[in-house]
Design a protein around this motif. Structure first.
Motif, PDB file in Angstrom:
ATOM      1  N   CYS A  39     -68.484 -80.868  76.560  1.00  0.00           N
ATOM      2  CA  CYS A  39     -68.958 -81.724  75.461  1.00  0.00           C
ATOM      3  C   CYS A  39     -68.493 -83.167  75.663  1.00  0.00           C
ATOM      4  O   CYS A  39     -69.263 -84.116  75.443  1.00  0.00           O
ATOM      5  CB  CYS A  39     -68.473 -81.182  74.117  1.00  0.00           C
ATOM      6  N   ASN A  43     -71.007 -86.441  76.205  1.00  0.00           N
ATOM      7  CA  ASN A  43     -70.959 -87.616  75.334  1.00  0.00           C
ATOM      8  C   ASN A  43     -70.891 -88.920  76.122  1.00  0.00           C
ATOM      9  O   ASN A  43     -71.390 -89.955  75.676  1.00  0.00           O
ATOM     10  CB  ASN A  43     -69.781 -87.514  74.364  1.00  0.00           C
ATOM     11  N   MET A  99     -68.142 -79.235  69.294  1.00  0.00           N
ATOM     12  CA  MET A  99     -69.569 -79.089  69.016  1.00  0.00           C
ATOM     13  C   MET A  99     -70.010 -80.027  67.892  1.00  0.00           C
ATOM     14  O   MET A  99     -71.115 -80.593  67.934  1.00  0.00           O
ATOM     15  CB  MET A  99     -69.893 -77.644  68.660  1.00  0.00           C
ATOM     16  N   LEU A 102     -70.420 -83.401  69.355  1.00  0.00           N
ATOM     17  CA  LEU A 102     -71.390 -83.523  70.443  1.00  0.00           C
ATOM     18  C   LEU A 102     -72.499 -84.477  70.005  1.00  0.00           C
ATOM     19  O   LEU A 102     -73.132 -84.271  68.969  1.00  0.00           O
ATOM     20  CB  LEU A 102     -71.963 -82.146  70.778  1.00  0.00           C
ATOM     21  N   ALA A 106     -78.157 -79.829  70.191  1.00  0.00           N
ATOM     22  CA  ALA A 106     -77.795 -78.589  70.879  1.00  0.00           C
ATOM     23  C   ALA A 106     -78.688 -77.458  70.378  1.00  0.00           C
ATOM     24  O   ALA A 106     -78.873 -77.282  69.169  1.00  0.00           O
ATOM     25  CB  ALA A 106     -76.333 -78.241  70.634  1.00  0.00           C
TER      26      ALA A 106
END
Length: 266
Positions: A39, A43, A99, A102, A106
């Motif tokens: 992640c 980014n 998450m 992120l 996703a």
């Protein structure tokens, strides 16, 4: 030795595959480390605009390690209460934070069972596409636990409060068609075409202007926790940023010229 989470990039789409099928992709320390690292990598990488999360083998993820629960061993189940608390904070709880932060959309491509913390990982994704053999279970009550990985925060935001309570209190398995009816899954597809369908959607998302897609995700994600006036202030600031990107100008020009845009992440 294979990677605990495989990282594969095709254009603007990265596929993260939980890759410990012998445990049905139970969320081991190696998987936690890999998800967090991947992640952070995404980014920083403007060439990535969408992520697919799926599981190797016949299951998405079986969640926590039940043998460690029984033996009261490992970082999350061994030691005194203070040590267990720190084991969660420095272990599996790094997944929901990674998450949540992120920057790109996703998609969970849910194959087979997504149980306990595995179910929660699907909830941490923005979109869920389920194979027709998929089953979801917020199964912590079956082993006398609470959701220690953030699932109780994510679940009602996905299925609503009443159904979140039902899933939590009963631990029932939710099959694919029921998941679709409840909004737990956006689509149900034949298991043999699961990744093809997820990639099709991911490519459509990744075709959008890279800066704008990241700003849009943040705007939608953060809106649930702020007032309308605060949201509007943030939206105006993000709009100013988007309007000063070369890609936004290219998007408008392509629309007026009736041609396909060519975005450069600038």
């Amino acid at each position: 030795m294979t990677d605990s989470v495989k990282y594969e990039q095709d254009g603007g789409v990265v596929t993260l595959t939980l890759n410990e099928p012998d445990t049905r992709n139970a969320l081991s320390p190696a998987i936690v480390d890999a998800i967090e690292a991947h992640c952070a990598r995404i980014n920083k990488d403007m060439s990535v605009s969408c992520v697919i999360v799926t599981g190797a083998g016949d299951s998405f993820s079986s969640g926590g390690n039940v043998k460690e629960m029984r033996d009261r061993s490992g970082a999350m189940f061994g030691g005194i209460p203070a040590e267990v608390r720190r084991g969660y904070q420095h272990g599996i709880q790094r997944i929901p934070l990674a998450m949540y932060n992120l920057e790109v959309p996703a998609i969970a491509a849910v194959n087979g069972f997504a149980i306990g913390a595995g179910c929660d990982l699907t909830l941490m994704c923005d979109i869920r596409i389920a194979a027709d053999d998929a089953q979801f279970a917020e199964s912590f009550m079956r082993v006398g636990l609470v959701s220690g990985d953030g699932g109780a925060w994510f679940l009602p935001r996905v299925v609503g409060l009443s159904r979140a309570y039902e899933m939590t209190f009963t631990g029932n398995f939710i099959k694919a068609e029921q998941a679709l009816a409840w909004g737990l899954a956006s689509y149900v597809v034949p298991k043999e075409s699961l990744l093809d369908e997820a990639r099709k959607m991911a490519r459509q998302i990744a075709a959008q202007p890279p800066h704008s897609i990241r700003l849009c995700k943040k705007l939608v994600r953060d809106s649930a926790a702020i007032s309308l006036p605060t949201h509007l202030e943030i939206a105006s600031g993000m709009q100013a940023l988007a309007q000063h990107t070369a890609d936004q100008h290219e998007a408008v020009s392509a629309f007026l010229d009736k041609r396909k845009p060519a975005f450069k992440g600038a």
